[in-house]
Design an enzyme around this catalytic site. Structure first.
Site, PDB file in Angstrom:
ATOM      1  N   HIS B  52       6.398  -1.392  -8.191  1.00  0.00           N
ATOM      2  CA  HIS B  52       5.335  -2.123  -6.632  1.00  0.00           C
ATOM      3  C   HIS B  52       4.611  -3.284  -7.081  1.00  0.00           C
ATOM      4  O   HIS B  52       3.531  -2.653  -7.589  1.00  0.00           O
ATOM      5  CB  HIS B  52       5.141  -1.114  -5.758  1.00  0.00           C
ATOM      6  CG  HIS B  52       6.327  -0.122  -5.275  1.00  0.00           C
ATOM      7  ND1 HIS B  52       6.173   1.305  -4.450  1.00  0.00           N
ATOM      8  CD2 HIS B  52       7.355   0.296  -5.771  1.00  0.00           C
ATOM      9  CE1 HIS B  52       7.184   1.595  -3.931  1.00  0.00           C
ATOM     10  NE2 HIS B  52       8.298   0.981  -4.672  1.00  0.00           N
ATOM     11  N   GLU B  54       1.204  -3.065  -5.378  1.00  0.00           N
ATOM     12  CA  GLU B  54       0.674  -2.719  -5.058  1.00  0.00           C
ATOM     13  C   GLU B  54      -0.118  -2.561  -6.621  1.00  0.00           C
ATOM     14  O   GLU B  54      -0.733  -2.665  -7.073  1.00  0.00           O
ATOM     15  CB  GLU B  54       0.396  -1.844  -4.581  1.00  0.00           C
ATOM     16  CG  GLU B  54       0.576  -1.815  -2.794  1.00  0.00           C
ATOM     17  CD  GLU B  54       1.602  -1.586  -2.378  1.00  0.00           C
ATOM     18  OE1 GLU B  54       2.725  -2.577  -2.973  1.00  0.00           O
ATOM     19  OE2 GLU B  54       1.777  -1.292  -1.140  1.00  0.00           O
ATOM     20  N   CYS B  82       3.421   2.857  -0.064  1.00  0.00           N
ATOM     21  CA  CYS B  82       4.222   4.269  -0.174  1.00  0.00           C
ATOM     22  C   CYS B  82       3.065   5.201  -0.716  1.00  0.00           C
ATOM     23  O   CYS B  82       2.041   4.945  -0.291  1.00  0.00           O
ATOM     24  CB  CYS B  82       5.028   4.111  -1.066  1.00  0.00           C
ATOM     25  SG  CYS B  82       5.252   4.029  -2.457  1.00  0.00           S
ATOM     26  N   CYS B  85       1.807   4.024  -3.726  1.00  0.00           N
ATOM     27  CA  CYS B  85       0.560   2.927  -3.691  1.00  0.00           C
ATOM     28  C   CYS B  85      -1.001   3.538  -3.233  1.00  0.00           C
ATOM     29  O   CYS B  85      -1.804   3.173  -3.147  1.00  0.00           O
ATOM     30  CB  CYS B  85       1.332   2.045  -3.140  1.00  0.00           C
ATOM     31  SG  CYS B  85       2.910   1.245  -4.162  1.00  0.00           S
TER      32      CYS B  85
END
Lengths: 147, 147
Positions: B52, B54, B82, B85
């Protein structure tokens, strides 16, 4: 018993972390009886907030298996996962999670909250207390020695 | 406006992700007006559940700043984080989070739940809807083109 055998491997990784001055947490990921990923806490020595045992093990397992979806895998970790690691377990669709000691401060399998019971798109089976006393004792020894 | 300037950089990273067939999400981390970490979604091309935006940005910022604690940093991301993260943001002690579009399926700033209001040891300030429409439109275009 297989589960204890894998948790012993996670405990060995936790001891390696402790030898480097890290909070002793270790993790292995197993598929079809084969370890496909392993990790240990290296937040300090790796200079990263992502340096949790589960994150390292999940990344390694993804690389080993060639994709982000860890179908058929079981994750063994000595300490109840934090929100980041519980979220990574959801994102990797890991079907089964075995952990040792509870974590009252950050645990996301029921201690602070249970992320796996929320409305996300994956709900692993959770088994707690595998070699729980040994896992907790290792952490207690580490924090006692810090003082 | 500075916040929009940084979110535009995150949007540019999201567009780069889309060009590689990834869900378009981008992230930048800023300290004292300097970008210290950036990332974009590369779950498919990186073969990892951790891919991801982040996570990549947080890791990069930790390496840039030489430690796991991202004091004084602001994180800009095009999509509501999410659980993984959001947990990483807590673990890195990031004080301020700015996001664009809401994520009804996995968002942890209030959409599915609000991880930052739980009993963890860090509670960042959260600002939502920065270039929100543009961030949401990019995602909608991506998913429309998939069909």
């Amino acid at each position: 018993m297989d589960h204890e055998c894998y948790m012993r491997q996670a405990l060995e990784l936790a001891r390696q972390a402790m030898a480097e001055g890290e909070v002793p947490v270790g993790c292995v990921i197993v598929r079809d009886g084969v370890v496909v990923g392993q990790g240990r806490n290296r937040r300090e020595t790796g200079y990263t907030a992502l340096g949790h045992a589960e994150i390292e093990a999940i990344h390694q397992a993804c690389q080993t298996l060639g994709g982000w979806r860890l179908a058929g895998c079981s994750l063994y970790v000595t300490l109840e996962p934090c929100p980041m690691c519980a979220g990574a377990i959801i994102n990797a669709r890991i079907p089964a999670l075995y952990y040792g000691a509870k974590d009252d401060k950050a645990g996301c399998c029921g201690s602070v909250l249970n992320l796996f019971e929320e409305r996300f798109n994956h709900h692993p089976r959770i088994y707690s207390g595998i070699l729980g006393q040994e896992c907790a004792q290792l952490l207690q020894n580490f924090f006692l020695n810090l003082r």
